[in-house]
Structure formats: C-alpha cells, structure tokens
Design a protein around this motif. Sequence first.
Motif, PDB file in Angstrom:
ATOM      1  N   VAL A  82      40.429  46.562  43.828  1.00 40.68           N
ATOM      2  CA  VAL A  82      40.807  45.233  43.330  1.00 40.68           C
ATOM      3  C   VAL A  82      40.062  44.893  42.041  1.00 40.68           C
ATOM      4  N   VAL A  83      38.817  45.320  41.911  1.00 40.16           N
ATOM      5  CA  VAL A  83      38.075  45.061  40.667  1.00 40.16           C
ATOM      6  C   VAL A  83      38.705  45.830  39.499  1.00 40.16           C
ATOM      7  N   ILE A 114      34.221  36.635  39.291  1.00 46.07           N
ATOM      8  CA  ILE A 114      32.833  37.015  38.975  1.00 46.07           C
ATOM      9  C   ILE A 114      31.921  36.691  40.153  1.00 46.07           C
ATOM     10  N   TRP A 115      32.054  35.486  40.693  1.00 47.87           N
ATOM     11  CA  TRP A 115      31.225  35.093  41.835  1.00 47.87           C
ATOM     12  C   TRP A 115      31.528  35.941  43.067  1.00 47.87           C
ATOM     13  N   ALA A 133      44.347  44.336  34.498  1.00 45.35           N
ATOM     14  CA  ALA A 133      45.268  43.215  34.291  1.00 45.35           C
ATOM     15  C   ALA A 133      44.658  42.117  33.426  1.00 45.35           C
ATOM     16  N   GLY A 134      43.398  42.285  33.049  1.00 46.31           N
ATOM     17  CA  GLY A 134      42.741  41.279  32.224  1.00 46.31           C
ATOM     18  C   GLY A 134      42.366  40.024  32.984  1.00 46.31           C
ATOM     19  N   VAL A 135      42.174  40.154  34.298  1.00 45.14           N
ATOM     20  CA  VAL A 135      41.811  39.012  35.136  1.00 45.14           C
ATOM     21  C   VAL A 135      40.302  39.000  35.338  1.00 45.14           C
ATOM     22  N   MET A 167      31.824  45.258  28.854  1.00 42.99           N
ATOM     23  CA  MET A 167      32.087  45.432  30.277  1.00 42.99           C
ATOM     24  C   MET A 167      32.089  44.051  30.933  1.00 42.99           C
ATOM     25  N   THR A 168      33.050  43.832  31.806  1.00 40.34           N
ATOM     26  CA  THR A 168      33.123  42.547  32.486  1.00 40.34           C
ATOM     27  C   THR A 168      32.040  42.456  33.557  1.00 40.34           C
ATOM     28  N   PRO A 169      31.685  41.235  33.956  1.00 40.71           N
ATOM     29  CA  PRO A 169      30.709  41.100  35.046  1.00 40.71           C
ATOM     30  C   PRO A 169      31.179  41.774  36.333  1.00 40.71           C
ATOM     31  N   GLU A 170      32.472  41.711  36.600  1.00 39.27           N
ATOM     32  CA  GLU A 170      32.995  42.353  37.815  1.00 39.27           C
ATOM     33  C   GLU A 170      32.752  43.863  37.792  1.00 39.27           C
ATOM     34  N   LEU A 171      32.921  44.483  36.624  1.00 39.99           N
ATOM     35  CA  LEU A 171      32.651  45.922  36.513  1.00 39.99           C
ATOM     36  C   LEU A 171      31.165  46.223  36.667  1.00 39.99           C
ATOM     37  N   THR A 172      30.327  45.303  36.206  1.00 39.13           N
ATOM     38  CA  THR A 172      28.882  45.480  36.410  1.00 39.13           C
ATOM     39  C   THR A 172      28.565  45.466  37.896  1.00 39.13           C
TER      40      THR A 172
END
Length: 133
Positions: A70-71, A85-86, A77-79, A1-6
């Motif tokens: 947007v997240v 993240i910040w 999109a793999g961004v 899981m990406t930090p953005e999803l967290t």
Amino acid sequence: MTPELTWLTLTAILAASLWIPYIVGVNRHAVEGQDAFLRPHDLTAYPAWVHRAHRAHLNLVEQALPFAIVVLIAHQAGVSTTLTIWAAGLFFWLRIAHAVGMISGAAGFPARPLLFTAGWIAILVIAVEVLRA
C-alpha cells in the motif's frame, strides 16, 4: 523520498533484523540432539522467549508485505497525506512495540493482539487514502 517511504525503509530494516534474537536464542540454548541446521527447530525445546522471538519475526513479515504494497502504491499514485504519513509512522512504532512486547513477554493478551490489529488498521488507513485518490 516521501515520509511514507522512509517509514517503509525503517520497517524493512526491522524485518531484516528481527531474526537476530531468535538465532541468538537458538544458539545460546543449544539442545542436545538438535541439529543446528535442522529447520524448523522444535521450539518447545527452547526457552519461551526464543519461540516468541520467532513468532515476532513471522508476525512482522505477515504485516510487512501488505504495508509495503500500500505504501508503494500510494507513492506511485502520488498519494501522501497527513493521514498516510501518520499511519505509516504509527505502523512502524506499533511493530517495534509488538516485537519488544512479544519477545520480552510483557505484551500478553490483550496487548499483543491489539498492537497487531492497530497495525492492520494503519495499513487500511493508507489503503483507503489510496482508493479515495
């Protein structure tokens, strides 16, 4: 899981829980003649913090949907950049500060609108990173 999803997951938990202060206030300060199941309550009959708790929840819901969109688009999109993240982490902490400040009454003008606007900017930062990819 990406930090953005967290950060999105934590924001969803916050949004799913922020109704609690409002309901506690409505039930703790029962108003004569006010049906407990009547919605919406006449918030002018309750202490100011109860009304602010209701608004804090609605304010988060207003920003949670664009943030989630947007997240999720960024994820699809793999961004995932240092900036996204910040921005996602900042969004979460701004929403915590906004809720605490609003419910307590500590974040009046101009703090509360600045917190809301900063959250909006965090959403835009993620969106711009997605559009640039």
